[in-house]
Design a protein around this motif. Structure first.
Motif, short mmCIF file in Angstrom:
data_model
loop_
_atom_site.label_atom_id
_atom_site.label_comp_id
_atom_site.label_asym_id
_atom_site.label_seq_id
_atom_site.Cartn_x
_atom_site.Cartn_y
_atom_site.Cartn_z
N THR A 1 0.81 -1.22 0.00
CA THR A 1 0.00 0.00 0.00
C THR A 1 0.85 1.27 0.00
O THR A 1 0.31 2.37 0.11
N THR B 1 2.78 4.03 -1.72
CA THR B 1 2.89 4.63 -3.05
C THR B 1 4.32 4.94 -3.44
O THR B 1 4.65 5.03 -4.62
N PRO C 1 0.82 4.23 -8.29
CA PRO C 1 -0.65 4.17 -8.34
C PRO C 1 -1.21 2.78 -8.02
O PRO C 1 -2.35 2.67 -7.57
N ALA D 1 -0.54 0.94 -5.61
CA ALA D 1 -0.77 0.82 -4.17
C ALA D 1 -2.20 1.17 -3.78
O ALA D 1 -2.73 0.65 -2.80
N ALA D 2 -2.83 2.04 -4.56
CA ALA D 2 -4.22 2.43 -4.26
C ALA D 2 -5.19 1.28 -4.51
O ALA D 2 -6.34 1.32 -4.05
N GLN D 3 -4.74 0.25 -5.20
CA GLN D 3 -5.60 -0.90 -5.49
C GLN D 3 -5.39 -2.04 -4.50
O GLN D 3 -5.81 -3.17 -4.75
N ARG E 1 -6.23 -2.84 -0.56
CA ARG E 1 -7.00 -2.34 0.58
C ARG E 1 -7.07 -3.41 1.67
O ARG E 1 -7.27 -4.58 1.38
#
Length: 420
Positions: free
Chosen positions: A75, A77, A82, A84-86, A88
């Protein structure tokens, strides 16, 4: 297609990611050598390519280590941009979402964890710190990866050359559908020379050879082979500004208490020791008597209220007695044996830890605290369990206070002394 990580990657890292198509893929070597980033990138690519029905699992020593070593980097970045935003995850949850896929997180603290894998069929598995898993867990996991194209990706630091992962898998790579990559610190292009020097100062002896050099070497001889009576034993003490206590509880075995202090010269000192050996004294003491004796000893030293008292976590009855008697700051010690040995070894090797000559029980035990040769032959690192009561108390208090003194390793005065 995934975006490239934001950190620079070495040729070895890129090559390992591109070649991680075997049934078993293992990244092993030194700490911070780049193996984890390469393996996580390979894992993200594998998740992106996994069939919709393929079960995906991440396995580690515990849920907490999975979160720290795998989920948190995914997670970040600064590592994966980008992408890392995927990723959760809610802390404490046993699942995470990676690139839209549900990933199951499984802790494997002991051999009973193997049962958690029974009945499932997985397509992709990522294993963190593989040498810390029970062998039965690893074997069961491979059996669960039974669908065509299923893969296992794993990272680990080196361990004993007789460890089951080394003997049963890495040494048999040519016989198995297995690829492995060995990493050294030089293989991580993102590390500065100053950081490498700082990191190397935190590992000594066995751990330096494994964690810094990335070697699979056996634990043998003296545990604290850096201990030198001429350097580490003192007759006088500086002004002590902080105090902590380490306790190893015993009824038929000796009871040992050590007072650790931080001197105004920036070093740690074992200031004093109290022991009771019921066999030699021909008299056992109750928890209440131990508690009173401990309080009397500390009061006599002029330290009735040390900041913390760290106790063997297995001594539940004595812990309750200390709480009932109002001893301040009583808590369970951090009791991972190898971590405690490593912290103590680091402090000794850096010249940070000194022992007052009055601590005769500890001084008698230190030279004879040795690795168990029979256990080492079986691939297990453990000290020989004999005459180690004051040493255990030392482990407890030094390791449990590591956050308070670790920054002192890099002070110029200590570094110069350690190099002398």
């Amino acid at each position: 297609m995934l975006d490239a990580p934001t950190l620079p990657l070495s040729r070895k890292q890129l090559r390992s990611v591109a070649q991680a198509s075997a049934r078993i893929n293992i990244w092993h070597g030194a700490v911070r050598s780049g193996k984890t980033i390469a393996s996580l990138l390979a894992f993200l690519l594998a998740v992106a390519e996994a069939p919709p029905s393929g079960l995906i699992v991440i396995i580690g020593r515990s849920l907490q280590t999975i979160e720290r070593n795998v989920v948190e980097p995914l997670t970040d970045t600064s590592l994966f941009g980008p992408v890392a935003a995927q990723v959760r995850h809610t802390r404490g949850a046993t699942t995470a979402t990676v690139l839209g896929r549900t990933v199951h997180l499984i802790g494997a603290a002991d051999s009973r964890a193997e049962g958690r894998l029974r009945g499932l069929t997985a397509y992709l598995a990522y294993v963190d710190e593989a040498t810390l898993l029970p062998e039965a867990m690893w074997t069961q996991l491979l059996a669960r990866l039974s669908v065509p194209g299923a893969r296992l990706l794993a990272t680990t630091n080196p361990d004993s050359p007789a460890h089951w992962l080394r003997v049963g898998y890495l040494d048999r790579a040519a016989e198995l559908d297995l690829r492995a990559w060995h990493f050294k610190l030089a293989d991580n292009p993102s590390l500065t020379a100053a950081y490498v020097t700082s990191l190397a100062a935190e590992f000594v002896g066995l751990w330096r050879r494994r964690m810094i050099d990335g070697a699979w070497v056996i634990a043998e001889g003296a545990v604290f082979d850096m201990y030198d009576e001429q350097q580490h034993v003192v007759d006088t003490l500086p002004t002590i500004t902080r105090h902590w206590v380490g306790l190893d509880y015993g009824t038929t075995n000796p009871f040992a208490a050590l007072l650790l202090g931080l001197g105004d010269d920036g070093r740690l000192y074992v200031v004093a020791e109290w022991r009771h050996d019921s066999r030699k004294a021909r008299r056992q003491m109750t928890d209440a008597q131990y508690s009173a004796a401990l309080r009397g000893w500390l009061t006599g030293l002029g330290i009735p209220d040390p900041e913390w008292t760290f106790l063997d976590p297995s001594a539940a009855s004595f812990l309750a007695q200390l709480w009932e008697d109002g001893h301040p700051g009583v808590t369970r010690a951090k009791n991972d044996v190898l971590d405690g040995i490593r912290s103590t070894s680091t402090a000794l090797a850096a010249g940070l830890l000194r022992i007052h000559r009055s601590c005769t029980g500890l001084l008698a035990e230190l030279p004879d605290y040795v690795w168990d040769a029979a256990a080492a032959a079986a691939g297990v690192d453990q000290p020989l369990k004999r005459n180690d009561h004051s040493v255990d108390a030392l482990r407890y208090v030094v390791h449990s206070t590591a956050a308070e003194w670790r920054h002192l390793l890099h002070r110029q005065g200590v570094s110069a002394d350690a190099a002398a």
